[in-house]
Scaffold this active site. Structure first.
Site, mmCIF file in Angstrom:
data_model
loop_
_atom_site.group_PDB
_atom_site.id
_atom_site.type_symbol
_atom_site.label_atom_id
_atom_site.label_comp_id
_atom_site.label_asym_id
_atom_site.label_seq_id
_atom_site.Cartn_x
_atom_site.Cartn_y
_atom_site.Cartn_z
ATOM 1 N N GLU A 177 -27.585 22.270 136.218
ATOM 2 C CA GLU A 177 -28.283 23.648 135.991
ATOM 3 C C GLU A 177 -28.817 24.785 136.251
ATOM 4 O O GLU A 177 -29.506 25.271 136.174
ATOM 5 C CB GLU A 177 -28.606 22.895 133.847
ATOM 6 C CG GLU A 177 -27.485 22.288 133.134
ATOM 7 C CD GLU A 177 -27.769 21.994 131.908
ATOM 8 O OE1 GLU A 177 -28.911 22.108 131.240
ATOM 9 O OE2 GLU A 177 -27.684 21.302 130.866
ATOM 10 N N GLU A 299 -23.510 15.420 130.704
ATOM 11 C CA GLU A 299 -24.220 15.519 129.935
ATOM 12 C C GLU A 299 -23.410 15.737 128.567
ATOM 13 O O GLU A 299 -22.455 17.301 128.409
ATOM 14 C CB GLU A 299 -26.185 17.035 130.134
ATOM 15 C CG GLU A 299 -26.731 16.498 130.800
ATOM 16 C CD GLU A 299 -27.779 17.203 130.750
ATOM 17 O OE1 GLU A 299 -27.585 18.357 130.147
ATOM 18 O OE2 GLU A 299 -28.206 17.350 131.438
#
Ligand code: AHR
Length: 490
Positions: A177, A299
């Site tokens: 991220e 995720e």
């Protein structure tokens, strides 16, 4: 009870992809009680363990054939410095876990422990290394420490720490991220960082890395476009997209207390994954028509408010039949997109978000989501085949029925969800190209708010389901709020 009739068609000759086992992967972060008090209790614990890893969790993971486990984060990955987590435990440095509750991390679970756990489970490790606050040298040395059999300061250190021979490491994540907690980078900046970092992650001693770039946040198509424009299959093997099922960003809602409206909104959000994968795949197809770069969903899962009385930074939530329906829908979606999607990792494995396992002291339970992975495990490593049903519910963007099908070793597996809270569904399914001689089915069903807790760990459990077969037709009935799998043998 109202009964709807649905006609389904499976064409076993129409192969649409290959279901890489890694689509059934999981994710474990140094977050809350996922590692400590979850997977790892320490060698001196009275809870049965192997080198500190809970044996009941190892057994549970083996049962659902966990194929791959991502670690150490998540946001934690980009503040993790691997050398803090190797060597004698009493000398390991402590750090503050700034992302997750500001707790002190003692680094007693590190590289050796994680790779041992994967070995015990029989799964592949997916190590996500640090770009945000790490260095090129640090990442390069970590790969060398793990995979090289040559003589060098890093491999001597590994040997001094008790591991003579290197491990095999395939999946290497280069940052997590990085558009957010991993450095708040613009896509152009990340692309440059990625190119540099990956250059020094070498294939040592016959080990072959599968390098994974940080992918977009949900519908950030610009991020995907920039990556695909600037990276090719010579330097990247996979791109890791993250997408959570959150029906209301302002107020995530409670995991077990929710209205019918919240339920269907959650499913609407889960169903968006199908659109998302289609659109990201379209971008990837333009730059990589030969499908050399895999799409990974590193995720995914439901994210609610934490359980009352628990640390808000620990993301501990219960898990109901609503989560089971979401898991069934999403896994069907991954199977149908398996031409491009090569891996997915549910967030997270134990005690965090949509976990498959919850623990409390020496007690452990399997959530409804766990049982969905059990129902779907036959899909692993099978060929995905065409499966058609078109049955929307009266709620916007929410299918009443979702399904996927696969073929392996002369067995046809079909998995189906019925999301309706009021209607059962009679399914008549034609299996073109596949004449079955026997079929058996299993089902997970209960009231939508039902969950397993430590006093009733088997309240929601799998049972057998009647299915009849006649040549290339099967017939079965799914009650409201259910997930089922059917296996047909030729
Ligand atoms: O899974 C919890 C967090 O969600 C992860 O650390 C991060 O990558 C994501 O934002």
């Amino acid at each position: 009870m109202p009964v709807k009739k649905v006609t389904m068609l499976v064409n076993s000759s129409d192969k649409i992809g290959h279901i890489h086992p890694e689509i059934y992967g999981h994710f474990s972060e140094h977050l809350g009680r996922c590692i400590y008090e979850g997977i790892y209790v320490g060698e001196n614990s009275e809870i049965p363990n192997i080198e500190g890893m809970r044996t009941d969790i190892i057994d549970a993971f083996r049962n659902i054939k966990v194929p791959v486990l991502r670690w150490p984060g998540g946001c934690f990955a980009d503040e993790y410095h691997w050398k803090d987590g190797v060597g004698p435990k009493e000398n390991r440095k402590t750090i503050i876990n700034t992302n997750w509750g500001g707790v002190t991390e003692n680094n007693s679970f590190g590289t050796h422990e994680f790779l041992k756990f994967c070995e015990l489970v029989g799964c592949q490790p997916y190590i996500n290394a640090n770009v945000g606050s790490g260095t090129v040298q640090e990442m390069s040395e970590w790969v060398e420490y793990i995979t090289s059999d040559a003589s060098s300061p890093m491999t001597d250190l590994r040997r001094a720490n008790g591991k003579e021979k290197p491990w095999t490491l395939k999946y290497l994540g280069v940052g997590n991220e990085n558009w957010g907690c991993g450095g708040l980078m613009k896509p152009e900046k990340y692309v440059d960082e990625y190119r540099q970092f990956q250059s020094y992650c070498k294939n040592h001693s016959g080990n072959k890395l599968y390098k994974i770039a940080c992918g977009p946040n949900s519908s950030d198509f610009e991020w995907m476009e920039t990556l695909m424009k600037n990276l090719d299959a010579n330097c990247v093997n996979g791109i890791d997209l993250h997408y959570y099922t959150i029906f209301d960003w302002e107020k995530k809602g409670h995991a077990t207390v929710f209205t019918e409206e919240a339920y269907y909104k959650t499913l609407g959000s889960a169903n968006y994954l199908d659109t998302l994968l289609t659109r990201h795949t379209e971008i990837m197809n333009r730059y990589d028509p030969d499908n050399r770069i895999g799409l990974i969903v590193g995720e995914w899962g439901c994210w609610y408010e934490v359980e009352e009385g628990t640390n808000p930074g620990f993301l501990y939530q219960q898990n109901t039949m609503r989560d089971a329906i979401v898991a069934g829908m999403e896994l069907n979606t991954f199977n149908r997109h398996s031409k491009r999607v090569v891996m997915a990792n549910l967030a997270q494995a134990v005690n965090v978000l949509q976990a498959v396992i919850l623990t409390e002291g020496d007690r452990m339970l399997k959530t409804p989501t766990y049982h969905v992975f059990d129902l779907y495990k036959e899909h692993q490593d099978a060929d995905a085949v065409y499966c058609y049903n078109d049955f929307m519910s009266e709620y916007e963007n929410v299918p009443m029925i979702t399904s996927s099908a696969s073929v392996k070793n002369n067995k046809l597996t079909i998995t189906i969800t019925n999301s309706s809270l009021s209607d059962s569904v009679k399914i008549e399914c034609s299996t073109a190209g596949f004449v079955g001689s026997k079929a058996f089915a299993r089902i997970l069903t209960n009231e939508v708010h039902a969950y397993n807790d430590f006093d009733a760990p088997d309240r929601v459990a799998i049972s057998d389901l009647d299915v009849s077969i006649s040549s290339n037709q099967i017939y079965l009935e799914l009650p409201p709020c259910s997930v089922a799998s059917v296996t047909i043998e030729s």
